[in-house]
Design an enzyme around this catalytic site. Structure first.
Site, PDB file in Angstrom:
ATOM      1  N   ASN A 198       0.860  -1.183   0.000  1.00 24.75           N
ATOM      2  CA  ASN A 198       0.000   0.000   0.000  1.00 24.75           C
ATOM      3  C   ASN A 198       0.902   1.240   0.000  1.00 24.75           C
ATOM      4  O   ASN A 198       2.135   1.126   0.044  1.00 24.75           O
ATOM      5  CB  ASN A 198      -0.978  -0.017   1.180  1.00 24.75           C
ATOM      6  CG  ASN A 198      -0.279  -0.018   2.537  1.00 24.75           C
ATOM      7  OD1 ASN A 198       0.795   0.557   2.716  1.00 24.75           O
ATOM      8  ND2 ASN A 198      -0.891  -0.675   3.514  1.00 24.75           N
ATOM      9  N   GLU A 201       3.381   1.524   2.957  1.00 21.79           N
ATOM     10  CA  GLU A 201       4.438   0.510   2.884  1.00 21.79           C
ATOM     11  C   GLU A 201       5.429   0.835   1.782  1.00 21.79           C
ATOM     12  O   GLU A 201       6.642   0.669   1.952  1.00 21.79           O
ATOM     13  CB  GLU A 201       3.807  -0.863   2.646  1.00 21.79           C
ATOM     14  CG  GLU A 201       3.014  -1.392   3.831  1.00 21.79           C
ATOM     15  CD  GLU A 201       2.086  -2.536   3.474  1.00 21.79           C
ATOM     16  OE1 GLU A 201       1.612  -3.219   4.408  1.00 21.79           O
ATOM     17  OE2 GLU A 201       1.829  -2.764   2.277  1.00 21.79           O
ATOM     18  N   ASP A 267      -5.864  -7.650   0.960  1.00 15.15           N
ATOM     19  CA  ASP A 267      -5.994  -9.107   0.828  1.00 15.15           C
ATOM     20  C   ASP A 267      -6.778  -9.464  -0.429  1.00 15.15           C
ATOM     21  O   ASP A 267      -6.456 -10.428  -1.134  1.00 15.15           O
ATOM     22  CB  ASP A 267      -6.718  -9.687   2.046  1.00 15.15           C
ATOM     23  CG  ASP A 267      -5.919  -9.529   3.340  1.00 15.15           C
ATOM     24  OD1 ASP A 267      -4.696  -9.316   3.252  1.00 15.15           O
ATOM     25  OD2 ASP A 267      -6.525  -9.637   4.420  1.00 15.15           O
TER      26      ASP A 267
END
Length: 319
Positions: A198, A201, A267
């Site tokens: 993301n 990150e 996810d």
């Protein structure tokens, strides 16, 4: 193209390996402040367990219609029993390397039903032993040929000590690998077909970017430094940005939603790409599928999944 891709996914066999955990929810009412300290007292009325971490990725894969198996490390305890039972109920195979010296990772959330608010989260983490990590790798290498694609779901909990060996083995077997990364050092993901950080990150590793052009430059450097097939940065309400090794770039807008809860969206993205690659899809079609699926998930509260029927309904609105 996407309807045909969804139909093919029902024949896919996807292996998810990573940090599985149990998401535990305690729901109750808040009607007073504790006399012992200035904190609310939650009178718990309901408890609920759900698969979390890599186990939620497996749920997302299965929801899309693919066959799915999860490889992970756990304790030898009631929480591991619960995790296996929950996954079996969704027709997900589960190989847990149970270690009697560990506790299964649990994230406990205490939620006020009246206030519709999370009051507290308590994490029960336990680093995996080297012995458990070696057994996980051995099991992975043994069963890898049975699957069409590999998803590595790294939540930074220490259960993935041999990611490089897993990636190299997948390449040797001709299986694509997509990785959801964690931490500030991505060297362990070298050679992956795709990583899906993301924004936070990505910036932790590549540095803050000013605009799309800056993002593209930083992502391409990451691709070259780590010999990656590409980087997909998920950007919440700003959509997704894909930078591929061959220089192709794709920026996709997020789909408008009344509710925008990103829980589980990452996810869903990695699950959709893994499923699409398992049946030979091109990366751009896989990313478009991931964007539609993620748009459905962020329109729901909590760690949700997207089904083929929901995706087809969403695509129908575009027609």
């Amino acid at each position: 193209m996407l309807p045909q891709l969804l139909e093919k996914i029902s024949r896919a066999r996807v292996l998810v390996v990573g940090d599985a955990m149990l998401d535990r929810y305690w729901y109750g009412d808040v009607e007073r402040i504790s006399p012992e300290a200035p904190v609310p007292v939650v009178a718990v009325k309901e408890e609920k367990d759900l698969p979390g971490g890599a186990a939620n990725v497996a749920r997302s894969v299965r929801a899309l219609g693919a066959q799915c198996t999860l490889f992970s490390i756990s304790g030898d305890d009631r929480e591991a029993d619960s995790l296996e039972r929950l996954l079996a109920a969704e027709d997900i195979r589960c190989h847990l390397e149970r270690d009697k010296l560990l506790n299964t990772i649990v994230k406990l959330r205490v939620i006020s039903k009246h206030l519709h608010q999370q009051m507290l989260r308590v994490d029960f983490d336990c680093p995996a032993s080297k012995d458990a990590r070696v057994k996980l790798l051995d099991n992975y290498l043994k069963h890898l040929p049975e699957y069409d694609a590999v998803i590595v779901s790294d939540y930074g909990k220490g259960g993935l000590g041999y990611i490089q060996e897993m990636i190299q083995a997948a390449h040797a077997a001709g299986r694509p690998v997509v990785v959801d990364p964690k931490g500030d050092d991505y060297s362990g993901y070298r050679g992956a077909n795709l990583i899906t950080p993301n924004r936070k990150e990505f910036e932790q590793v590549a540095g803050r970017f000013r605009d799309n052009a800056d993002l593209e430059r930083r992502a391409m450097k990451l691709v070259q430094d780590l010999d990656l097939g590409g980087v997909l940065v998920t950007r919440g309400e700003d959509g997704m940005s894909l930078v591929q090794r061959d220089g192709k770039v794709l920026h996709i807008r997020a789909r408008a939603r009344e509710v925008f809860d990103v829980t589980g969206a990452g996810d869903t993205v990695i699950a959709a790409i893994g499923c699409a690659w398992a049946v030979g899809s091109g990366l751009e079609d896989a990313v478009h599928l991931a964007n539609v699926a993620a748009g459905i998930v962020v329109g729901k509260l909590g760690a949700a999944t997207a089904s083929p029927a929901e995706i087809l309904n969403e695509l129908g609105k575009e027609g």
